[in-house]
Motif scaffolding. Sequence first.
Motif, short mmCIF file in Angstrom:
data_model
loop_
_atom_site.label_atom_id
_atom_site.label_comp_id
_atom_site.label_asym_id
_atom_site.label_seq_id
_atom_site.Cartn_x
_atom_site.Cartn_y
_atom_site.Cartn_z
N GLY A 111 0.96 -1.24 -0.22
CA GLY A 111 -0.10 0.09 -0.07
C GLY A 111 0.99 1.17 0.23
O GLY A 111 1.87 1.19 0.59
N LEU A 112 0.38 2.29 -0.78
CA LEU A 112 0.82 3.43 -0.78
C LEU A 112 0.03 4.55 -0.14
O LEU A 112 -1.06 4.91 -0.77
CB LEU A 112 1.56 3.89 -2.15
N VAL A 113 0.36 5.22 0.64
CA VAL A 113 -0.58 6.41 1.22
C VAL A 113 -0.14 7.69 0.44
O VAL A 113 1.08 8.15 0.38
CB VAL A 113 -0.27 6.64 2.91
N VAL A 114 -1.14 8.30 0.03
CA VAL A 114 -0.99 9.43 -0.81
C VAL A 114 -2.06 10.36 -0.11
O VAL A 114 -2.96 10.10 0.74
CB VAL A 114 -1.45 9.34 -2.42
N ASP A 115 -1.74 11.73 -0.04
CA ASP A 115 -2.57 12.85 0.54
C ASP A 115 -3.99 12.93 0.27
O ASP A 115 -4.73 13.04 0.93
CB ASP A 115 -1.75 14.10 0.29
N LEU A 116 -3.97 13.14 -1.13
CA LEU A 116 -5.40 12.93 -1.59
C LEU A 116 -5.64 12.52 -2.89
O LEU A 116 -4.78 12.44 -3.87
CB LEU A 116 -5.76 14.61 -1.85
N VAL A 117 -6.57 11.80 -3.47
CA VAL A 117 -6.80 11.33 -4.64
C VAL A 117 -7.76 12.03 -5.37
O VAL A 117 -8.84 12.41 -4.76
CB VAL A 117 -7.21 9.79 -4.66
N HIS A 118 -7.37 12.33 -6.47
CA HIS A 118 -8.41 13.39 -7.14
C HIS A 118 -9.30 12.64 -8.47
O HIS A 118 -10.49 12.69 -8.07
CB HIS A 118 -7.51 14.50 -7.98
N ASP A 119 -8.70 12.12 -9.20
CA ASP A 119 -9.45 11.63 -10.31
C ASP A 119 -8.75 10.91 -11.33
O ASP A 119 -7.57 10.87 -11.15
CB ASP A 119 -10.16 12.94 -11.08
N ILE A 120 -9.50 10.33 -12.14
CA ILE A 120 -8.70 9.82 -13.35
C ILE A 120 -8.54 10.83 -14.55
O ILE A 120 -9.49 11.69 -14.83
CB ILE A 120 -9.59 8.54 -14.10
N GLY A 121 -7.33 11.03 -15.17
CA GLY A 121 -7.16 11.83 -16.12
C GLY A 121 -6.63 11.33 -17.14
O GLY A 121 -6.10 10.29 -17.46
N VAL A 122 -6.03 12.37 -18.22
CA VAL A 122 -5.34 11.82 -19.29
C VAL A 122 -4.03 12.53 -19.44
O VAL A 122 -3.85 13.67 -19.00
CB VAL A 122 -6.27 12.11 -20.53
N LEU A 123 -3.02 11.55 -19.58
CA LEU A 123 -1.69 11.96 -19.46
C LEU A 123 -1.29 13.24 -20.60
O LEU A 123 -1.93 12.82 -21.70
CB LEU A 123 -0.68 11.03 -19.70
#
Length: 144
Positions: A111-123
């Motif tokens: 597991g990796l803790v991240v501060d905030l997940v936003h959304d799915i985007g396009v590179l």
Amino acid sequence: MASTALATSNFDSGSNLASSGEQPGAGQRTRVLVFTLAGMKHCAPLGSVREIIPLQPMTSLPGAPRQVKGLINLRGSIVTVLDATMAEYGVPANDEFASILLVERGSRVAGLVVDLVHDIGVLDKDVGLEAMLDLSALVQMALA
């Protein structure tokens, strides 16, 4: 907790992403999961994230490196959890809106803790290539 499909415009914690089948390919738009570490936007290919779960209590590991937050019991399996913000920037994650990204490396999961997940985007549309993180490399230390 049942996994829920992740819609392009809506994030739902507990989502199973590995089944999305998103793999980068020549001439294709690469869909990425967009998240924040230490106030900076980052992304990872959807195929590298198996699932997103809410932050939960962990059992600490005395003597472990600072970026190792601890262990969680995930549906009967013990999972090592790393603080991605600590690993990348040397500061602890902001737990207020944090989530855990579950990443597979071979047959094991970390597991990796991240501060905030936003959304799915396009590179290169929603987020630049410089924001891409190799999650597999981040979890390699945890699974060694």
